[in-house]
Each structure stands twice: as structure tokens, then as C-alpha cells.
Design an enzyme around this catalytic site. Structure first.
Site, PDB file in Angstrom:
ATOM      1  N   HIS A 162      12.421 -11.288  56.164  1.00  0.00           N
ATOM      2  CA  HIS A 162      11.686 -10.474  56.434  1.00  0.00           C
ATOM      3  C   HIS A 162      10.786  -9.460  56.572  1.00  0.00           C
ATOM      4  O   HIS A 162      11.822  -9.016  58.063  1.00  0.00           O
ATOM      5  CB  HIS A 162      10.660 -11.581  56.426  1.00  0.00           C
ATOM      6  CG  HIS A 162       9.560 -11.377  55.826  1.00  0.00           C
ATOM      7  ND1 HIS A 162       8.779 -11.645  54.806  1.00  0.00           N
ATOM      8  CD2 HIS A 162       8.758 -10.375  56.169  1.00  0.00           C
ATOM      9  CE1 HIS A 162       7.827 -12.040  54.971  1.00  0.00           C
ATOM     10  NE2 HIS A 162       7.124 -10.978  55.159  1.00  0.00           N
ATOM     11  N   HIS A 164      10.437  -6.763  59.852  1.00  0.00           N
ATOM     12  CA  HIS A 164       9.863  -6.834  61.338  1.00  0.00           C
ATOM     13  C   HIS A 164      10.407  -5.849  62.129  1.00  0.00           C
ATOM     14  O   HIS A 164      11.484  -5.446  61.589  1.00  0.00           O
ATOM     15  CB  HIS A 164       9.791  -8.008  61.248  1.00  0.00           C
ATOM     16  CG  HIS A 164      10.584  -8.726  61.392  1.00  0.00           C
ATOM     17  ND1 HIS A 164      12.146  -9.210  60.754  1.00  0.00           N
ATOM     18  CD2 HIS A 164      11.596  -9.284  63.149  1.00  0.00           C
ATOM     19  CE1 HIS A 164      12.904  -9.473  62.044  1.00  0.00           C
ATOM     20  NE2 HIS A 164      12.550  -9.267  63.085  1.00  0.00           N
ATOM     21  N   GLN A 166       9.742  -5.415  66.562  1.00  0.00           N
ATOM     22  CA  GLN A 166       9.797  -5.576  67.299  1.00  0.00           C
ATOM     23  C   GLN A 166       9.379  -5.115  69.260  1.00  0.00           C
ATOM     24  O   GLN A 166       9.879  -3.902  68.803  1.00  0.00           O
ATOM     25  CB  GLN A 166      10.740  -6.977  68.240  1.00  0.00           C
ATOM     26  CG  GLN A 166      11.250  -8.022  67.246  1.00  0.00           C
ATOM     27  CD  GLN A 166      11.831  -8.431  67.551  1.00  0.00           C
ATOM     28  OE1 GLN A 166      12.459  -9.506  68.730  1.00  0.00           O
ATOM     29  NE2 GLN A 166      13.533  -8.764  66.923  1.00  0.00           N
TER      30      GLN A 166
END
Lengths: 334, 334
Positions: A162, A164, A166
Site C-alpha cells: 500500500h 506509504h 515513513q
């Protein structure tokens, strides 16, 4: 004929060796899972730690389904805020309790997309999330640096497909940033000019490694890249601090990030990569010698013993060839 | 509770974060191919470039089948001896023609083995080959450093499964060696002692990270390891120069290398790894502050954006736990 090349900022050398590209080695593969179950999908908000930030309509409730972007703590954090960062000494050895922030930016509810295929608004929202968290974490005086990064594909260290990014915020300035700061400070002391600004000038003059350009940014293959198709995105005007982008810059940065990734995608297919934003540390955000930028490193090959042993990288694609290949896309050759 | 730890030699920090080991990530896999065809097998000598060195009975002919160890140029060399290393400047950028040596040490005719399962003689012969090539290449005054290394398994960058090591000799001292030299010189200037000797003392005193020991060597998990089960092998007596090992040291080095890899194998199964020998550069082989050693880095996990972006490593296994797990093998717990 292979060639050694020196990165002007860090003085790190690389070996550009096109002969190496003939050796039998499988291309790193990307398993694009049509995952059955994903904790980052809409409806699964209860499966992540509670959100730190979410972009959603007014009147939404925390952790409800109405978001288009969420930031949550990493469920398996590398660092936490449990204990303050106090230095401990044992003989020759120093350690510090693992104080810090480790957050996940869930970029979109859409499980099956990537930045290259998002619309402008979606990409801009990701940048706004980076900026909000960067400037919020800055208030914590125990933190010296925020590393914003993205892992895409299992070969690039991503455990979930998915979309994303960080961030990891630490009370320590990472060694690569220290090295870039040191190199750019040394250059500034002699030339009274930012080394990155100077690189931008030479790249524009030579025009053999540039990939994309708009009003405020260019993307280019660096002169001494560690990896095939390593690509940097940099603001044209001098700016040491990622945290102070304004609305126009966010729009142009989102645009060049998307277009550069799209070009790489069109040439390389779906490929594993990391990107990371390098910026000045919190205690010295605005200065004349450092220049924030984003580095994209495709993970098409595996670093091996020579690289890990020496810090010397062997790269089988010269940045000029990489740029040429990416350019030929535009000209319809591919 | 995670912890930051500083490597005393390079000042590189790592994050030891056992919580991370719970995250869902597949273990790097090693495809042990029962390869049909291999250019390093006996009978295929004509498929490699002609041998530079071979251990074989007297009266054998070059490139015949009677070898038990061969050294050949890498067929896909990262560097060559085509052109001398002359520095070229273009604006801000420096490059040097890719002068150097890139050789393959074919360790045994036996396609299906590894150092852990060879007999003592076989491993000693590998070390002798390293030493002969190291000391021979030293005569080339254009070369400053020889990096001897091994890639085992595709995840560690090996393109062939047949047991082999490599060396790359360059007119440039690699940046990691520069950093270790700088750190150890700084320590020596203050303490008048070799930092590695000092580490050996503390490791022996603490005895929580040692894996193997014999008369002349110890192997141990370093205090601030970048990777789970990273293991260093070091000569107990001060010695900055790998090139001057004598017969007793070769025997003991071979023994501890084999036994350490065997322990790692027994605990981790067949696992991908790199190892590399770090030694002083040719122009300064014998000195009081540096100490040659071998670093083994298991490639169980993939370095990701954070690591590549920051030079900061997240390691989910503390060196004390790693040592404990390896020790429990002896005690029959596993």
C-alpha cells in the site's frame, strides 16, 4: 573503459563500469501483490496505532474512514518516546536510549497506485504531510534530525505494498548528513558558494544528465551515482531547509517528483526504489552552504561485499547513458 | 526498549531495536541451485580468462584440469589495466580512468560446498591465495588498496553458486577504510594504543559478544553492528598488515573462519552473506594504530531507504543476543 568518479559533496568515489552490465544477473523482481488484506486500507483504521495527523473533511472523527491521507506511528517502531536520550558509557562503548519518532505516512486510501500515477493534488498532499510532521517534530528539542523516506517494493525493504512513506526522527544527526554538511561547508569556506548551487549551474550548462525541469526544481542523474538510474531532485534557488517550502514550491516539487518517477517507471517498468529527503538538521536549519534535496535510488541490483566492505560503489550504467535513455522516451524512441 | 549505539572506530551510530524483529518480513532466501553448467567447474577452464595463479601439482600445465584452487581475472571486470589512473577534471567534477585489478578466487573444484564444510587444508589454501595475490599486487605502485571479499548467495550479490571469493585493487583508498584509519588514528593520538587492541581487551573482559577463540584470533559480534549476526574476526596480537601473516597465523585464521561460519550456518541454516578483509593501505602497511580484520555480514534483511538515506542502520538483533544464540549451540540447547 571503466572510470572512477568522485562525488564532489562527500568525496565518495564510485566505479562506472558499463562492462559489468553484461554479467548474468537477474533483475530484482517486484511482486505486485493483489493483497487480500491490508492494514492501510479504508475500514481498517483500527488496525494501525491511532492517527497523529489525517487529511479529511471537517467534522470527521479521529480514526474514522473519511481520510484521504493518514499519518500513524509505525506499529513496529525502530525508536520510541519511552525514555529520554541519555548517553551511557561502558568502557570504550557509548549508547543512548532509543528516543525518537517512527511514523508512517499512508499516502492514499487507494491500495493499488504509486506517486507516478497519482493526480497532482494527491502528490501535493503527501508533501504537505511531510512538511507538517517535519515542522511539528521540530518543536521537540530532543530531536536533531528527521529522515523522511520511502521504500517501494520488497527489494527496497517495503513490507507492505500500500502506498506509504515513513519518517524517523532521532536525537543524532545521521552520518551521511554529517558528511554532506562537512563537504559542503568545506566548499563554502573556499568558494563562498553553496556546492549544490554550483552543481546545478554545471548541470544546466552541460545538460547531459538533466531529466526534468520546471520553474523551481530540476531532477538529474548525479555525476557519481552509486546506483543505476540514481536521480536527485533539487530546488533551483538556494534553500537549506526543507521545512520552509511555500505553496508554489510544494506544487512544483510534487510535479517534478511525479514526472521523474513516471519517466523512470516508463523506462524501467514497475521497479523497487527508495527515496529520501536530505535537509539541514534542526539546530542549523537556515545556512548558506547546505541545500535540501531528494535522492531516488532504484534498487535494480544488490549491493555486495565490495560495496559493503569499501563504501565504493560499482555502477554499470553511466549517468549520461541513464539520462539519454530517459530522454529518448520523450522523443518517442521507446 | 530500542537503543542507539556508536561504533567506536568510525563513530557511525546504529539503532538496536528488537521490537522490529516482530514485523512481517520474509527472510531473504537462498536458492541453492543444483546448477547444470558452471564455468568454475573442473573441465571448464577454457571458459574463464586464463589463470593468474593456480595451486596444482608440479608439472601441471597452465589452465589444465589439475588444480585445487585457481585465480582468474573476472570475466566482467569492474576495473582493468587498460589505461593508467590519470585524474581528469571537468568543472566541479573529478574522474580517473578505471585502472585496477578484479580477480576471482575459485576456492575449490567442488561445486557444492562452502568454507564451513571444507577441511582445514582447503580453507588454508584460500588464505594463501589471498596472501599471494595481495603481496603480488602490492608491487604495482599505481595501486593503493586491495579489497578482498566474498559474496555468497544471490541476495548477497553472488551471480554464481560455485565457491569463490574476489578481490578488487584500486588506485584509491576506499572511503570506509579511510574512515576507519581516521578513527583509529584519532584514538591512537589520545590513548597511544590501537583502538582494535583496546576493543579486544574489553571484549575479553566482558565476554558477552565473543563467538570463537583460538591461540591467535577471536571472533565476536561488534558492539554496534549494522546487521543481525554481523561478526568480526581479528588477530589478537597487534598487526596492521594482512599481508604479513605467517604459517601459524594462516592455520589459526583458517580455523576460526571455518568454525565461525559453521556456527552461523548451524544457527541460521544456509544463509546469504558477504565478508571482507580490512587492512592498511599499501603506502602505510605497518603502523601502530590500525589492525587488520575480517567482517562477516549476513544478508538476512534488506537495507532500506532509512539506511541508504542516512547511513544509520536499524538492527533487530542485539549483538549480545546474537552471541547468546550462537553460544547456546555449544551447550546443546538448539
Amino acid at each position: 573503459m571503466p572510470e572512477y568518479r568522485k562525488d564532489p559533496i562527500t568525496n565518495r568515489w564510485v566505479i562506472i563500469s558499463s562492462e559489468r552490465s553484461n554479467r548474468p544477473i537477474e533483475k530484482a523482481e517486484l511482486t505486485t501483490s493483489t493483497s487480500i488484506f491490508c492494514p492501510f486500507d479504508k475500514g481498517n483504521e483500527h488496525l494501525t496505532p491511532p492517527e497523529i495527523l489525517a487529511f479529511k473533511p471537517q467534522n470527521s472523527k479521529p480514526n474514522d474512514e473519511n481520510w484521504w491521507l493518514r499519518v500513524v506511528p509505525n506499529k513496529f517502531p525502530a525508536v520510541t518516546q519511552e525514555k529520554p536520550p541519555i548517553i551511557k558509557k561502558n568502557g570504550m562503548y557509548f549508547s543512548i536510549d532509543g528516543y525518537g519518532y517512527h511514523e508512517v505516512i499512508i499516502e492514499t486510501p487507494n491500495h493499488n497506485t504509486t506517486i507516478a500515477y497519482m493526480n497532482d493534488f494527491e502528490v501535493e498532499e503527501i508533501i504537505w504531510a511531510y512538511l507538517q510532521r517535519f515542522n511539528e517534530i521540530k518543536k521537540d528539542k530532543k530531536i536533531k534530525y528527521v529522515q523522511i523516506f520511502k521504500n517501494y517494493g520488497p527489494n527496497a525493504g517495503a513490507s507492505l505494498p500500500h502506498p506509504h512513506s515513513q519518517l524517523i526522527a532521532t536525537p543524532i544527526i545521521p552520518i551521511f548528513i554529517e558528511e554532506e554538511l562537512k563537504g559542503s561547508k568545506a566548499f563554502y569556506n573556499i568558494k563562498k558558494e553553496c556546492i549544490f548551487c554550483s552543481i546545478i549551474n554545471q548541470e544546466k550548462k552541460e545538460n547531459v544528465r538533466i531529466i526534468e525541469e520546471n520553474n523551481n526544481f530540476i531532477s538529474f542523474e548525479p555525476f557519481a551515482p552509486r546506483f543505476p538510474y540514481e536521480t536527485w531532485i533539487i530546488q533551483k534557488e538556494h534553500n537549506s531547509n526543507f521545512g520552509n517550502l511555500d505553496i508554489h514550491l510544494v506544487k512544483d516539487f510534487a510535479k517534478i517528483l511525479k514526472n521523474t518517477l513516471l519517466k523512470l517507471n516508463r523506462l524501467l517498468g514497475i521497479f523497487p526504489f527508495n527515496y529520501m529527503i536530505h535537509t539541514s538538521p534542526f539546530d542549523n536549519l537556515n545556512n548558506s552552504y547546505y541545500h535540501w534535496h531528494l535522492e531516488i535510488i532504484p534498487r535494480l541490483t544488490n549491493a555486495a561485499g565490495f560495496e559493503w566492505g569499501s563504501g565504493f560503489f560499482i555502477n554499470s550504467v553511466s549517468p549520461e547513458n541513464a539520462a539519454q535513455n530517459l530522454k529518448s522516451l520523450e522523443e518517442g524512441f521507446l
